[in-house]
Enzyme design. Structure first.
Site, mmCIF file in Angstrom:
data_model
loop_
_atom_site.group_PDB
_atom_site.id
_atom_site.type_symbol
_atom_site.label_atom_id
_atom_site.label_comp_id
_atom_site.label_asym_id
_atom_site.label_seq_id
_atom_site.Cartn_x
_atom_site.Cartn_y
_atom_site.Cartn_z
ATOM 1 N N GLY A 14 -14.562 2.754 0.000
ATOM 2 C CA GLY A 14 -14.057 1.559 -0.080
ATOM 3 C C GLY A 14 -13.842 0.861 1.490
ATOM 4 O O GLY A 14 -14.047 -0.414 1.319
ATOM 5 N N ALA A 43 -10.719 4.923 0.511
ATOM 6 C CA ALA A 43 -11.387 6.121 0.949
ATOM 7 C C ALA A 43 -12.712 5.382 1.565
ATOM 8 O O ALA A 43 -12.897 4.273 1.750
ATOM 9 C CB ALA A 43 -11.528 7.088 -0.367
ATOM 10 N N LYS A 61 -26.905 3.171 -12.998
ATOM 11 C CA LYS A 61 -26.505 4.066 -11.905
ATOM 12 C C LYS A 61 -26.153 5.293 -12.367
ATOM 13 O O LYS A 61 -26.764 6.213 -11.706
ATOM 14 C CB LYS A 61 -25.252 3.578 -11.230
ATOM 15 N N SER A 96 -24.888 2.558 -4.547
ATOM 16 C CA SER A 96 -25.683 3.709 -4.045
ATOM 17 C C SER A 96 -25.996 3.838 -2.765
ATOM 18 O O SER A 96 -26.394 2.517 -2.324
ATOM 19 C CB SER A 96 -26.882 3.978 -5.112
ATOM 20 N N GLY A 97 -25.885 4.708 -2.160
ATOM 21 C CA GLY A 97 -26.282 4.875 -0.843
ATOM 22 C C GLY A 97 -25.630 5.459 0.373
ATOM 23 O O GLY A 97 -25.844 5.515 1.408
ATOM 24 N N GLY A 98 -24.329 6.123 -0.417
ATOM 25 C CA GLY A 98 -23.438 7.002 0.264
ATOM 26 C C GLY A 98 -22.752 5.941 1.361
ATOM 27 O O GLY A 98 -22.768 4.608 1.172
ATOM 28 N N GLU A 132 -32.106 11.178 -9.023
ATOM 29 C CA GLU A 132 -31.475 11.694 -7.978
ATOM 30 C C GLU A 132 -31.511 13.394 -8.113
ATOM 31 O O GLU A 132 -32.157 13.971 -7.243
ATOM 32 C CB GLU A 132 -30.335 11.169 -7.367
HETATM 33 C C1 6PG Z 1 -25.278 7.654 -4.508
HETATM 34 C C2 6PG Z 1 -25.059 9.020 -5.082
HETATM 35 C C3 6PG Z 1 -23.457 9.188 -5.253
HETATM 36 C C4 6PG Z 1 -23.167 10.685 -5.640
HETATM 37 C C5 6PG Z 1 -23.587 11.644 -4.920
HETATM 38 C C6 6PG Z 1 -22.944 13.163 -5.473
HETATM 39 O O1 6PG Z 1 -26.248 7.149 -5.198
HETATM 40 O O2 6PG Z 1 -24.933 7.336 -3.434
HETATM 41 O O3 6PG Z 1 -25.529 9.246 -6.271
HETATM 42 O O4 6PG Z 1 -22.936 8.284 -6.137
HETATM 43 O O5 6PG Z 1 -21.714 10.632 -5.880
HETATM 44 O O6 6PG Z 1 -24.928 11.946 -4.643
HETATM 45 O O7 6PG Z 1 -23.298 13.324 -6.642
HETATM 46 P P1 6PG Z 1 -23.254 15.086 -6.941
HETATM 47 O O8 6PG Z 1 -21.869 15.276 -6.796
HETATM 48 O O9 6PG Z 1 -23.230 14.862 -8.647
HETATM 49 O O10 6PG Z 1 -24.502 15.480 -6.577
#
Ligand code: 6PG
Length: 501
Positions: free
Chosen positions: A43, A40, A211, A157-159, A218
């Site tokens: 990955g 996905a 995390k 983290s970081g999308g 966040e």
């Molecule tokens: C990150 C984010 C990510 C998370 C999204 C959505 O650190 O890149 O935290 O891991 O999946 O922000 O989270 P929610 O759907 O719970 O808002």
């Protein structure tokens, strides 16, 4: 390599230890340094990130067409070898095998682990890079370590963008496995002035715990920004263009400079090409959540650490999802008709101060939660300065002020609460009047500011030596003989009174 207690892991496959393997007639393929299961978007992006740092990789996805597609497109011309069975996948990996699993958190992670286990050998390691619940990670680490394998539960983290170009990584679990992975992880992580945004967080589920708290923070940050927006838009009448400028300006300040403020500024200027309207105004006000914010709250309740800002943020998302019910209620439950009529520019600065003070409280809560979890679950091995440091780059909450948080805990490792660090203390004391004024306005005009309010409540509770829970104790003793302690007697002595007599 890792302690091995059972014989479920295959032992004698020394032929696989060669660094090359004959493929076809005369062609030798270099064994792959790193494997990724699950193609996905996260990955794929992590796989390409690892490859771009000079490590040959192998990829596998349950659905072969996804792998084929990846190989034909983004992996084209890269040092990527696709495998179409797990057997093939493990065979082309160099030992000890380093396998990153990027599948949906929950049962799918267990399925992949169960399928992989019989194919792996002592010392091989599995890394779970999804948003897994830390308790699952704890269980998986124990299970795999008992078979001689390593397990690293790694918060990422970081999308999408971060995964590709440099995320913040929060690995925990088998320390020896982390040490094998370190040369790769330090290269793929975001790089900031004091190093790569990765560290060994701690044993068991510590990486996923940190995390999870990152995500709780966040949620808090996002809700605080939403409340500042609500006040400036609905009480003060700022347009999207003005909001864009305010957030853009805030992003240049020491206090608020951060990824979330930066993207907020961008959002306010985005115009939907179809309708020619600002897209933000066309988005339904019903927020989703995948669960990490809720887990943070549940864990804080279990550990007895107050995190009201994050709790408010989770509740705000839940309340937002009652869209139809709220719409109906809005026809019957009216609020005040007051509008803001003060000096806009001066008040915008007060909203900024309120946002910053609230944010400090939220991070104070998050750090306190990590400290307690570290003591209760991870033998005090989770470092607060390191947690703040690895969030400085790559992740969603990256922000200038994380450096100050790191420094606060370096300067005083026994700091009981972030709000007592000299710099934060002075800032909050200097700005609390503005913060209170913003809350007064919100209350007067009838705008809900749950995260702002619970942050101020946190501050006002924490800073007061005396709280009204003497009365709570009296009530508990009255109706249930639960006993109480007295301020005029030594701590630990219990008293009971026959109140009704
Ligand atoms: C990150 C984010 C990510 C998370 C999204 C959505 O650190 O890149 O935290 O891991 O999946 O922000 O989270 P929610 O759907 O719970 O808002």
């Amino acid at each position: 390599m890792f302690p091995r207690h059972t014989s479920t892991v295959k032992q004698d496959q020394s032929f696989l230890d060669q660094t090359t393997r004959r493929v076809g007639r005369n062609h030798y393929m270099t064994k792959r340094t790193f494997g990724v299961i699950g193609l996905a978007v996260m990955g794929e992006n992590l796989a390409l990130n690892v490859e771009s740092r000079g490590f040959p990789i192998a990829v596998y996805n349950r659905t072969a067409s996804k792998t084929e597609e990846f190989m034909k497109t983004r992996a084209q011309g890269k040092d990527v070898k696709a495998a179409y069975s797990l057997e093939e996948f493990v065979q082309i990996l160099e030992r000890p095998r380093k396998i990153l699993v990027m599948v949906k958190a929950g049962a799918p992670v267990d399925y992949v682990i169960e399928d992989l286990k019989p194919l792996l050998e002592e010392g091989d390691m599995i890394i779970d890079g999804g948003n897994s619940l830390y308790e699952d990670t704890e269980r998986r680490t124990k299970d795999l370590e008992s078979t001689g394998l390593g397990f690293v539960g790694m918060g990422v983290s970081g999308g999408e963008e971060g995964a590709l170009n440099g995320p913040s990584l929060m690995p925990g679990g088998t320390k020896a496995a982390y040490e094998e992975l370190e040369p790769i992880l330090t290269k793929i992580a975001a790089q900031v002035d004091d190093g790569p945004c990765v560290t060994f967080v701690g044993p068991g589920g510590a990486g996923h715990y940190v995390k999870m708290v990152h995500n709780g923070i966040e949620y808090g940050d996002m809700q605080l920004i939403a409340e500042a927006y609500d006040i400036m838009k609905n009480a003060m009448g700022l347009s999207n263009q003005e909001l864009h400028e305010v957030f853009k300006e805030w992003n240049t300040t020491d206090e608020l400079n951060s990824f979330l403020i930066e993207i907020t500024a961008d959002i306010f200027k985005y115009v939907d090409p179809d309708s020619n309207k600002h897209l933000v105004d066309l988005i339904l006000d019903s927020a989703g959540q995948k669960g990490t914010g809720r887990w943070t709250v549940v864990s804080s309740l279990e550990l007895g650490v107050p995190i009201p800002t994050m709790y408010a943020a989770v509740n705000a998302r839940v309340m937002s999802s009652y869209k139809e019910e709220r719409k109906a209620a809005s026809q019957q439950l009216t609020g005040p008709e007051i509008k803001f009529d003060g000096d806009k520019k001066a008040f915008i600065n007060k909203v900024r101060d309120a946002l910053y003070c609230s944010k400090m409280c939220s991070y104070a809560q998050g750090m306190a939660l990590i400290a307690k979890a570290s003591a209760e679950y991870y033998n005090n091995q989770v470092s607060l300065p390191e947690s703040a440091r690895i969030w400085k780059g790559g992740c969603i909450i990256r922000a200038g002020f994380l450096d100050k948080i790191k420094k606060a805990f370096v300067d005083n490792p026994n700091l009981p609460n972030l709000l007592l660090a000299p710099e934060f203390k002075q800032t909050i004391l200097d700005r609390q009047d503005a913060w209170r004024e913003v809350l007064i306005l919100a209350n007067q005009v009838g705008i809900a500011v749950p995260a702002f309010s619970s942050s101020l409540d946190y501050f006002d509770s924490y800073r007061r030596a005396d709280l009204p829970q003497n009365l709570t104790q009296a009530q508990r003793d009255y109706f249930g003989a639960h006993t109480y302690e007295r301020v005029d007697k030594p701590r630990g002595e219990s008293f009971h009174t026959e109140w009704a007599a």
